[in-house]
Enzyme design. Structure first.
Site, PDB file in Angstrom:
ATOM      1  N   SER A   3      -6.785  10.559  45.280  1.00 32.86           N
ATOM      2  CA  SER A   3      -5.959  10.431  46.483  1.00 32.86           C
ATOM      3  C   SER A   3      -6.631  10.855  47.777  1.00 32.86           C
ATOM      4  CB  SER A   3      -4.657  11.224  46.315  1.00 32.86           C
ATOM      5  OG  SER A   3      -3.778  10.504  45.479  1.00 32.86           O
ATOM      6  N   SER A  39      -3.151   8.566  47.629  1.00 29.66           N
ATOM      7  CA  SER A  39      -1.926   8.867  48.338  1.00 29.66           C
ATOM      8  C   SER A  39      -2.149   9.487  49.717  1.00 29.66           C
ATOM      9  CB  SER A  39      -1.064   9.816  47.511  1.00 29.66           C
ATOM     10  OG  SER A  39      -1.712  11.066  47.352  1.00 29.66           O
ATOM     11  N   LYS A  93      -1.993  16.728  55.286  1.00 34.47           N
ATOM     12  CA  LYS A  93      -1.111  15.870  54.495  1.00 34.47           C
ATOM     13  C   LYS A  93       0.235  16.572  54.328  1.00 34.47           C
ATOM     14  CE  LYS A  93      -1.259  13.438  49.991  1.00 34.47           C
ATOM     15  NZ  LYS A  93      -2.069  13.285  48.759  1.00 34.47           N
TER      16      LYS A  93
END
Lengths: 478, 600
Positions: free
Chosen positions: B195, B171, B96
């Site tokens: 997330s 997210s 990420k």
């Protein structure tokens, strides 16, 4: 109403940089004066994603300062974030302590205007220093070297009523911090700074509106700023005005305070507990162990000088006024030197010569071993006091750097003459050359012998042992 | 979207036995086995992934690592020399884009950091590199990890590989989409309020959020420091267990990391057998608490399937609680049915499953948004345009420069959280919001503590709904925040939790089931999840078929294909796969300590 009806109420916040080798949350060095931004890493520069790792030594130093100042040490304390935007604060928050500081309470005893007074402390906490803005013709640059240097903030109760007390407090506090070894307290390097809160009111009435004076970088500036501000406030009230809450900055060159910001932009720091650093838990045993490492503090040292070394209270105070002096004395005494003789040299020749050279006591070019050797020569009768002074002068001289007192005495021929035969010859010569004085002595004017001793000393160019000369002359004239 | 043409390009990759599509669909464990057998090289795996990334339009990646092939060649050279760093040496992975990697942009999907390249790597990036993995690139996300859709990205929204009209979740939407579309064998996300788990659920992947402190946060750009935790997103539970073995452990640079040595998370995986006997886990805090069971006199407690309630002599059966607060109103009916179905099947497999209660659950959402926003507003203060990152072009003072840089550099969702956090930390509001949120946090933790005296794990949905349409216009932001209902309490309490796929809804969208464990109980949690995964082999289609459209017809098509698509992954992963994973983890451990010596 008369100005004199007003009483002044003052409280201080003193920041002292801790003398740790590395910064409070990273491994960067803390040395002063490095080239801009050379003591910076991603952690103290607050880059994205990095995390602080608390320097245990900073906690220990704060606890030592707290113990030296009579504080209660909290076994559970916490760090908090104090937020504001400024380019010298790379994370946009300063990690500090808010409601659970490391130390609570404590006090400093001072003497001002001939009166003893105890100033109570509110708290001491640890926090990180910010960087520095450097304003130049090409614009403003930021130096982050100082960013993350550990600080303690010492907050007092509003116990001061005049500038003299503030000055005495700062001196006493500096002395204690220096002795405890937690800060070098170099004001010229910003290691010790103070903010002053001041208000005035009439007795029996509530406290007045206070103003805050920031970043006073010398004791005399603090004193001058207090005197200026209390006078200003009295004048404002005397003219029927009102004091408005404000933050002031002292301009030392012009000798006045000017307004940095007024109440409209009152401080709002959005404090909350620092989630990246675990609370600081200290056991009673750990606190005790830290306390055991605390060196002897000035008050205890003065007592020892009076009670164990037999020095006068006056001597004890003078000697402890600079830690370097009293360390020098202790070193020499530990090597067997006579305390009073050492004390006389420190308070006399050494203080004078430092002054002439413009050096602070901690920059003395020789140590306790040299002083011990020097005083031993005198105690053994190999050197006169006056020759001793000449040796001390030589110890300051670059030409004699690295030489011991014995080597200096030998090189310069300063050794005291204690040779019986040589002294007898000189004494006979002086008696022959001064028959009238000799006759006076024999006639009962015993004081006349002093003139003869002086002549022998002159003849020996000061090297004769005066006590021995006195004895020989008395024998020859008997 | 998977391009059919991919199989024709770059011939040679994959050797004789397996085609590119099949290799791409491998789990991490299968890929490691392929490398170990010499069936494929790291270069081949990496090339396949890079081709697929280039062909994909799901927008999962922000940055592709230009060094990926060089890293793969180095891994192959190590393996040829008999010096593989671990079983994972040569496995292509992705991170990420809030996880720093030295020399690669780390944007946090924000204009603010679009040009920021960190001079350091996150601890997790270091650990993966020490294990020899190949970094494919950096994954798209909601800006600064704030959001539940991965639409709040300066680089555009992530599309759900199951249905590009739907959000990927957030997210860590890029991480979930990358794994679900076979664009990486392992992706690391971060989980502050769900997330990792929620996008994994939306995309049909497995997502693990470890205990707070289990994995170092050093080098992970902070959103909310007391809630953030790195977590793996993978195709299988075994892969998650392996990834955790590679990542877990204390780090002196992260004061919140836990010193407890990580367990061997793979050794205990036993498939369905793990649902009949949880023994040997070394964790079982509830063992002596039998006397307290049922003392609340809740005679109406539901049971699942076999009617099991706790009784004497059940020490070996994993005890699963299903908190009723997360199974009622506000939960999409299909999601509720799916989780009930899993509960029943777990009970049938031998687990002791019963309904339970987390009475303070209702406070979790509010407490989460207050705490996370407060910490976010503090953590994001450093982006002021002074030192790095975005700086406004025109300004007339220092203050104006900071104000404009932040106004122009941050997106709306980030600004909303900063404003919320600033408000709750303001003098006069602190006690009403932040302090009460922390008090609620204590109560929520206490709820869980009591629950874990009775249960080894709790089972709830990962998300109250399946993936919604991209661009959906929520009436107000708090309606989106409410979608985090099922995930945030885990972060507030610092617990480990895993989301695994369990069937699909009427639109063919994956449903995620979430298992929550006590602090540091990952080994047990993964064992239970591994059993559930095996139970689910029949109901889950792990990966999308080519030619995704919308509507029930597609779902039906996928269900029809589930048998063939799912069996190589879940079938073999749970038998042969687990065995080789255990071997690989042993290697991984050795590799890490060897790496440490080399570094030292």
């Amino acid at each position: 109403m008369a100005e004199s009806e007003y009483q002044t109420v003052i409280g201080l916040e003193v920041h002292a940089e801790l003398d740790t080798a590395s910064k409070i949350y990273c491994g960067c060095g803390t040395a002063f004066g490095g080239e801009e931004n050379t003591q910076v890493c991603p952690v103290c520069a607050g880059l994205p994603g990095v995390l602080p790792a608390l320097n245990r030594r900073a906690v220990e130093f704060c606890v030592m300062a707290g113990l030296a100042l009579g504080c209660e040490i909290n076994t559970y304390s916490r760090q908090d974030r104090k937020h504001y935007f400024y380019p010298d604060l790379p994370k946009a928050f300063q990690t500090s302590q808010f409601d659970l500081p490391l130390c609570r309470g404590g006090y400093v005893d001072i003497e001002a205007g001939g009166q003893a007074k105890r100033i109570q402390l509110t708290r001491i906490h640890i926090e990180e220093d910010a960087g520095k803005l450097i304003h130049g013709p090409a614009g403003t640059r930021v130096d982050y070297n100082r960013c993350g240097v550990p600080l303690i903030e010492i907050v007092t109760e509003p116990d001061f009523s005049n500038a003299g007390e503030v000055y005495a407090f700062l001196e006493a506090l500096r002395e204690i911090l220096l002795y405890s070894g937690v800060s070098n307290c170099r004001m010229e390097e910003g290691s010790l700074r103070c903010d002053i809160n001041l208000s005035i009111h009439r007795e029996g009435e509530p406290l007045g509106t206070r103003t805050e004076m920031k970043n006073l970088n010398s004791f005399s500036a603090a004193k001058a700023a207090v005197e200026y501000e209390e006078k200003r406030q009295r004048q404002v009230l005397a003219q029927g005005g009102r004091i408005t809450q404000a933050t002031l900055r002292w301009d030392d060159a012009r000798g006045l305070n000017y307004v940095m910001r007024s109440k409209e932009d009152a401080d709002e720091y959005f404090y909350f507990p620092e989630p990246d650093i675990m609370p600081i838990a200290l056991s009673a045993a750990e606190i005790q162990a830290i306390g055991a490492r605390l060196p002897e503090l000035p008050q205890a040292r003065r007592r020892r000088y009076r009670e164990t070394l037999g020095l006068s209270d006056y001597d004890a105070r003078l000697l402890t006024s600079a830690k370097a002096f009293s360390d020098l004395l202790d070193e020499a005494v530990a090597l067997g030197a006579p305390a009073k003789l050492c004390a006389n040299f420190i308070m006399g020749d050494i203080t004078r010569l430092l002054g002439e050279a413009g050096l602070p006591p901690e920059r003395l070019p020789f140590g306790g071993a040299a002083l011990a050797e020097l005083t031993a020569l005198i105690a053994q009768g190999d050197l006169s006091n006056s020759m001793g002074s000449k040796v001390v002068e030589s110890l300051f001289a670059p030409a004699c750097a690295g030489q011991s007192p014995k080597e200096i005495v030998a090189a310069k021929g300063l050794s005291q003459v204690s040779d019986q035969a040589a002294l007898q010859a000189m004494c006979r010569q002086v008696i022959e050359e001064n028959p009238q004085v000799a006759a006076d002595y024999r006639g009962g004017k015993t004081k006349a012998i002093a003139a003869l001793v002086g002549q022998v000393m002159k003849l020996s160019r000061g090297k004769a042992n005066p006590a021995l000369v006195n004895q020989i002359l008395a024998d020859l004239l008997a | 979207m998977v391009k059919a043409g991919a199989s024709g390009a770059g011939g040679g990759a994959g050797g004789g036995a397996s085609g590119k599509e099949e290799i791409a669909a491998w789990s991490m464990t299968q890929a490691a086995a392929g490398l170990a057998r010499g069936e494929v090289t790291s270069r081949q795996l990496t090339e396949i992934m890079l081709e697929r990334i280039a062909a994909s339009d799901n927008n999962a990646y922000i940055t592709v690592n230009p060094q990926a092939l060089a890293e793969a060649d180095a891994a192959d050279a190590r393996r040829r020399a008999g010096k593989a760093r671990s079983g994972a040496d040569g496995i292509p992975v992705a991170l990420k884009d809030n996880i720093c990697v030295r020399g690669l942009p780390t944007t946090c999907a924000s204009r603010m950091l679009a040009n920021f390249t960190p001079p350091y790597s996150a601890a997790v990036a270091e650990r993966l590199a020490e294990a020899g993995t190949v970094l494919l690139g950096k994954l798209n996300m909601d800006e600064f990890a704030m959001g539940s859709t991965s639409e709040h990205s300066y680089f555009g929204p992530v599309k759900n590989p199951r249905n590009p009209a739907r959000v990927a979740g957030g997210s860590s939407g890029g991480a979930a989409a990358a794994v679900a579309e076979d664009l990486a064998y392992l992706a690391l996300g971060t989980d502050t309020g769900g997330s990792v788990r929620q996008p994994a659920a939306f995309c049909g992947a497995v997502g693990l959020k470890p205990t707070y402190g289990r994995i170092s946060r050093f080098g992970v750009v902070a959103f909310a420091s007391s809630l953030d935790q790195v977590g793996p997103i993978t195709k299988t539970v075994a892969d998650c267990a392996w990834a955790l073995s590679l990542l877990a452990g204390g780090d002196p640079r992260d004061s919140s990391s836990l010193p407890h040595p990580p367990a061997d998370y793979i050794a205990g995986l036993r498939g369905v057998a793990g649902l009949a006997d949880a023994g040997g886990s070394g964790y079982g805090g509830g063992g002596g608490n039998g006397g307290g069971r049922g003392s609340d006199g809740d005679g109406g407690r539901d049971t699942y399937g076999n009617g099991t309630v706790f009784g004497a002599g059940q020490g070996g059966r994993p005890r699963i609680g299903v908190p009723r607060e997360y199974m009622g109103e506000g939960i999409q009916a299909e999601v509720r049915r799916a989780v009930s179905d899993l509960a029943a099947k777990m009970a049938a497999a031998g687990a002791a499953v019963e309904e339970c209660s987390l009475p303070r659950a209702e406070y979790a959402l509010s407490a989460y948004y207050v705490i996370s926003s407060a910490e976010a507003c503090s953590n994001l203060g450093r982006y002021d345009g002074v030192k790095y990152g975005y700086r406004a072009n025109n300004y007339d003072s220092l203050e104006d420069m900071i104000r404009r840089s932040r106004s122009e550099g941050f997106g709306d969702e980030v600004k909303r959280r900063i404003l919320l956090g600033t408000y709750t930390l303001s003098a006069g509001y602190f006690d009403a919001y932040y302090k009460r949120a922390q008090q609620a946090r204590t109560l929520i933790m206490e709820d869980f503590r009591q629950a874990f005296q009775r249960y080894d794990a709790l089972l709830i949905p990962t998300s109250p709904v399946t993936a919604w349409r991209r661009g959906a216009d929520f009436a107000d932001p708090s309606a989106v925040y409410a979608m985090d209902l099922c995930t945030v309490s885990v972060n507030v309490a610092g617990l480990p939790a895993i989301s695994l796929p369990w069937g699909t809804d009427g639109d063919g969208l994956p449903i995620g089931a979430q298992l929550i464990g006590a602090p540091l109980s990952e080994a047990l949690l993964l064992r239970i999840a591994h059993g559930a995964e095996e139970l689910g082999a029949a109901v889950n289609s792990r990966r999308p078929n080519a030619g995704i459209g919308t509507g029930p017809a597609v779902g039906a098509a996928r269900d029809a294909g589930a048998g063939s698509a799912a069996s190589p992954a879940s079938g073999s992963a749970s038998s042969t796969g687990a065995g080789s994973a255990a071997d690989a983890a042993g290697d991984a451990g050795a590799g890490r300590s060897e790496g440490g010596r080399l570094d030292g």
